[in-house]
Write an enzyme that holds these catalytic residues in place. Sequence first.
Site, PDB file in Angstrom:
ATOM      1  N   LYS A 170       0.835  -1.213   0.000  1.00  0.00           N
ATOM      2  CA  LYS A 170       0.000   0.000   0.000  1.00  0.00           C
ATOM      3  C   LYS A 170       0.869   1.262   0.000  1.00  0.00           C
ATOM      4  CE  LYS A 170      -4.420   0.828   1.424  1.00  0.00           C
ATOM      5  NZ  LYS A 170      -5.096   0.760   0.136  1.00  0.00           N
TER       6      LYS A 170
HETATM    7  N1  PMP Z   1      -6.313  -3.900  -3.569  1.00  0.00           N
HETATM    8  C1  PMP Z   1      -5.816  -2.646  -3.559  1.00  0.00           C
HETATM    9  C2  PMP Z   1      -4.769  -2.272  -4.543  1.00  0.00           C
HETATM   10  C3  PMP Z   1      -6.323  -1.697  -2.653  1.00  0.00           C
HETATM   11  O1  PMP Z   1      -5.839  -0.453  -2.644  1.00  0.00           O
HETATM   12  C4  PMP Z   1      -7.352  -2.081  -1.767  1.00  0.00           C
HETATM   13  C5  PMP Z   1      -7.938  -1.070  -0.822  1.00  0.00           C
HETATM   14  N2  PMP Z   1      -7.250  -1.013   0.379  1.00  0.00           N
HETATM   15  C6  PMP Z   1      -7.809  -3.411  -1.797  1.00  0.00           C
HETATM   16  C7  PMP Z   1      -7.269  -4.283  -2.714  1.00  0.00           C
HETATM   17  C8  PMP Z   1      -8.839  -3.897  -0.826  1.00  0.00           C
HETATM   18  O2  PMP Z   1      -8.262  -3.997   0.457  1.00  0.00           O
HETATM   19  P1  PMP Z   1      -9.115  -3.863   1.778  1.00  0.00           P
HETATM   20  O3  PMP Z   1     -10.225  -4.843   1.656  1.00  0.00           O
HETATM   21  O4  PMP Z   1      -8.166  -4.217   2.862  1.00  0.00           O
HETATM   22  O5  PMP Z   1      -9.596  -2.465   1.838  1.00  0.00           O
END
Ligand code: PMP
Length: 320
Positions: A170
């Site tokens: 991230k």
């Molecule tokens: N993939 C990416 C690239 C993201 O930025 C996110 C958002 N955080 C997700 C998947 C989904 O992750 P989460 O369910 O932890 O929000």
Amino acid sequence: MQPAAGAATDVAPAREDLWTFHEGEFTQYRNAHLGLLTHALHYGTACFEGIRAYWSPNANRLFVFRVAEHYQRLKSNSRMLHMEIPYSVEELTAITIELLRRNQFRTDVYVRPLCYKATEEIGIRFHNLRDAFMIVPVPFGSYMDTSAGIRCQVSTWRRVDDNAIPPRSKASGLYVNSALAKTEAFLNGFDEAIFLTQEGHVCEGSAMNIFILRNGMFLTPPSSENILEGITRDTLFTFIRDELRMPVVERPIDRSELYLADEVLLCGTGAEVTPVVEIDRRRIGSGEPGPATQRLQQLYFDACKGRDDRYAAWLTAVDI
Ligand code: PMP
């Protein structure tokens, strides 16, 4: 004056009045400033989280969803990127609760923590730079059309590889890859992009994980396919196994399997559970949100919004 309990929804301060947390202090948005040469702005040397809090008019409280998992991920990712957040998961949770209270939110909220390189200096590196940290909460509704479903395009942009910028990190800079794909899809008349990996396997959306339903089985790419290991993805594993009582398998997925799927969904904190009804101008299933996706969506919203006591352990209640 306080609105009567349970009466008001969608009550939130104006942007300039928002309480934020920056450099160790609670500060209103209008008083928080960054310098022009802030390292992270120039080089993407930061990493972030996205956490949702849902306003429940019935309970007259906010429910923050899986906050500890989000902060644990942020702390781990920061360390991978040579940054340190000087707070424990418990302290970060307490700061978040205080922010939600100070803002008197009576609406759904998206909480954005960001750990970043704050030194105002030219020079590409992670070492010998000062780390800083902020949390900005913003009122936030739906990010995607979760009811009618969305139309997607397989992106011409490939997902960044773990050996280039780890997608599980991230890291802010990683999102240039996501923004290229999202804008390409938008300009081509689609709602969202689906990335393939360098090897051509299905990866994820610009900011959401993907599941497909094929022959009575849910499939999703494994964490070794350059995805973010999503917390919503993990939540859906529980629902598919325990509630739908269906198999869910992590394995590489071919592009053509998308077109043959009975149902496809994207999921994430922002995207929640969003049905995909068309990919590359091919109808998915009936072309309407499918029954399994709708069931997962219902389970997800019930859990997040405090309507299903069985999943209360995922919620942090905040009395405003
Ligand atoms: N993939 C990416 C690239 C993201 O930025 C996110 C958002 N955080 C997700 C998947 C989904 O992750 P989460 O369910 O932890 O929000």
